[in-house]
Design a protein around this motif. Structure first.
Motif, PDB file in Angstrom:
ATOM      1  N   GLY A  75       0.792  -1.227   0.000  1.00 58.85           N
ATOM      2  CA  GLY A  75       0.000   0.000   0.000  1.00 58.85           C
ATOM      3  C   GLY A  75       0.820   1.270   0.000  1.00 58.85           C
ATOM      4  O   GLY A  75       0.295   2.343  -0.302  1.00 58.85           O
ATOM      5  N   ILE A  76       2.125   1.182   0.316  1.00 67.33           N
ATOM      6  CA  ILE A  76       2.983   2.353   0.392  1.00 67.33           C
ATOM      7  C   ILE A  76       4.324   2.006  -0.216  1.00 67.33           C
ATOM      8  O   ILE A  76       4.882   0.935   0.058  1.00 67.33           O
ATOM      9  N   LEU A  77       4.858   2.891  -1.049  1.00 67.55           N
ATOM     10  CA  LEU A  77       6.182   2.733  -1.652  1.00 67.55           C
ATOM     11  C   LEU A  77       7.001   3.979  -1.335  1.00 67.55           C
ATOM     12  O   LEU A  77       6.554   5.099  -1.585  1.00 67.55           O
ATOM     13  N   ILE A  84      14.240  -0.099  -1.847  1.00 70.56           N
ATOM     14  CA  ILE A  84      12.876   0.298  -2.172  1.00 70.56           C
ATOM     15  C   ILE A  84      12.017  -0.216  -1.035  1.00 70.56           C
ATOM     16  O   ILE A  84      11.889  -1.428  -0.832  1.00 70.56           O
ATOM     17  N   CYS A  85      11.448   0.686  -0.250  1.00 71.38           N
ATOM     18  CA  CYS A  85      10.685   0.313   0.936  1.00 71.38           C
ATOM     19  C   CYS A  85       9.223   0.114   0.554  1.00 71.38           C
ATOM     20  O   CYS A  85       8.587   1.019   0.008  1.00 71.38           O
ATOM     21  N   CYS A  86       8.704  -1.081   0.841  1.00 68.51           N
ATOM     22  CA  CYS A  86       7.335  -1.440   0.497  1.00 68.51           C
ATOM     23  C   CYS A  86       6.568  -1.727   1.780  1.00 68.51           C
ATOM     24  O   CYS A  86       6.945  -2.634   2.541  1.00 68.51           O
ATOM     25  N   LEU A 114      -0.469  -1.279   8.857  1.00 66.91           N
ATOM     26  CA  LEU A 114       0.410  -0.122   8.647  1.00 66.91           C
ATOM     27  C   LEU A 114      -0.394   0.997   8.026  1.00 66.91           C
ATOM     28  O   LEU A 114      -1.108   0.793   7.042  1.00 66.91           O
ATOM     29  N   ASN A 115      -0.274   2.170   8.622  1.00 68.85           N
ATOM     30  CA  ASN A 115      -1.025   3.311   8.111  1.00 68.85           C
ATOM     31  C   ASN A 115      -0.170   4.195   7.214  1.00 68.85           C
ATOM     32  O   ASN A 115      -0.578   4.551   6.112  1.00 68.85           O
ATOM     33  N   ASP A 116       1.040   4.548   7.641  1.00 65.66           N
ATOM     34  CA  ASP A 116       1.926   5.371   6.847  1.00 65.66           C
ATOM     35  C   ASP A 116       3.332   5.246   7.415  1.00 65.66           C
ATOM     36  O   ASP A 116       3.520   4.917   8.592  1.00 65.66           O
TER      37      ASP A 116
END
Length: 328
Positions: A75-77, A84-86, A114-116
């Motif tokens: 949901g977040i890159l 590269i954080c996923c 995980l929200n952000d």
């Protein structure tokens, strides 16, 4: 010293903007996209509620790589100098190699979801949810990781429920945080919320903040809410968004055509622009009249040739009295 921010509310209803779709891409692998990250001039990574991460070549408009080892989705890159954080929907953050997209490390940031999260330098900070009494509630702690050793550091306690966070580009540990109740706070992650330089209540009338971003000049903060408004905070009325900004390129304005009266016989009809079409017009000349013709060079008079003096391959002759300068 506290920085005084001025608040400007800009009504940016997205439905009023006219957008043109250049091209689209459909695939069975794309089900519910949530995030996009540019990894090159013409390459992007796509993630969402699906068991794969897609790398798309924008020039060729095709999927060039499929990473199908993300069982919890992505949901977040975020981009780091080494990874590269996923961010998955199960509260874990996967650190992947930028070249092969293979998972190098996995961090359990939160127990439920995980929200952000954001990363700057060697520090990764996240906010999310945990399960208490069978219900999912927001964590009032920010999880901090040191990416040099992939070790969890001391969490940052908060008095509010974090929802979105973003590092300030010009500072090493200062970040902006938006709570679930619409409160925006800017503080130093090392010193804690006691070092807050700003705290404002952004949203109103039941609106929920859904996006947070900071300008590269670190002079503006923008918060988008669920009602279609963007709340812009700035250091001063003359603040700049980008320190090295270039002027925006707009399309050439349409020049209005002056009306011509029907009985005006002296009006120039050529002032009316006509579209370029392959069809034949009445003003077109026949092909035999538009062939290129070249004027031949006249022969050099005999009196000039007789008085010419050769110096190597160049001939010099005095100008005749009956000819003008530069006349052939």
């Amino acid at each position: 010293m506290l920085i005084q921010f001025t608040l400007q509310m800009l009504s940016l209803e997205c439905t009023k903007y006219h957008q043109t779709v250049v091209s689209d891409r459909k695939s069975d692998l794309i089900t519910d996209l949530q995030t996009v990250l540019a990894t090159g001039p013409a390459a992007v990574l796509l993630g969402g509620h699906q068991e794969n991460i897609l790398e798309v070549d924008l020039n060729n408009q095709r999927i060039v790589r499929i990473v199908n080892d993300t069982t919890s989705g992505c949901g977040i890159l975020r981009r780091h100098s080494r990874f590269i954080c996923c961010g998955g929907f199960d509260g874990k953050i996967s650190l992947r190699d930028p070249l092969t997209l293979r998972e190098e490390h996995s961090l359990t940031a939160h127990m439920s979801a995980l929200n952000d999260f954001d990363v700057q330098g060697n520090t990764l900070i996240s906010c999310g949810f945990s399960v208490r009494s069978g219900a999912m509630v927001p964590d009032r702690f920010l999880t901090v990781y040191d990416l040099r050793m992939n070790r969890k550091m001391s969490p940052v306690p908060l008095s509010l429920e974090p929802f979105l966070l973003k590092f300030m580009p010009a500072f090493s540990s200062r970040l902006a945080l938006l709570s679930t109740m619409g409160q925006l706070i800017v503080f130093d992650a090392i010193a804690g919320p006691a070092s807050a330089a700003m705290m404002e209540h952004v949203t109103a009338n039941g609106a929920i903040g859904i996006s947070l971003d900071i300008s590269s000049s670190c002079q503006c903060i923008a918060v988008g809410d669920s009602t279609g408004y963007v709340h812009r905070f700035s250091i001063s009325p003359d603040s700049v968004v980008n320190s090295f900004s270039r002027p925006t390129e707009f399309a050439d304005p349409i020049i209005p055509i002056e009306p011509i009266a029907v009985d005006d016989l002296s009006a120039a009809l050529s002032s009316i622009p006509m579209p370029v079409t392959p069809s034949k017009r009445l003003s077109d000349w026949p092909a035999e009249l538009i062939k290129p013709r070249y004027r031949p060079t006249p022969p050099i008079p005999d009196d000039i040739l007789e008085s010419m003096r050769m110096v190597g391959t160049i001939g010099y002759a005095p100008k005749p009295a009956n000819r003008r300068p530069n006349q052939v």
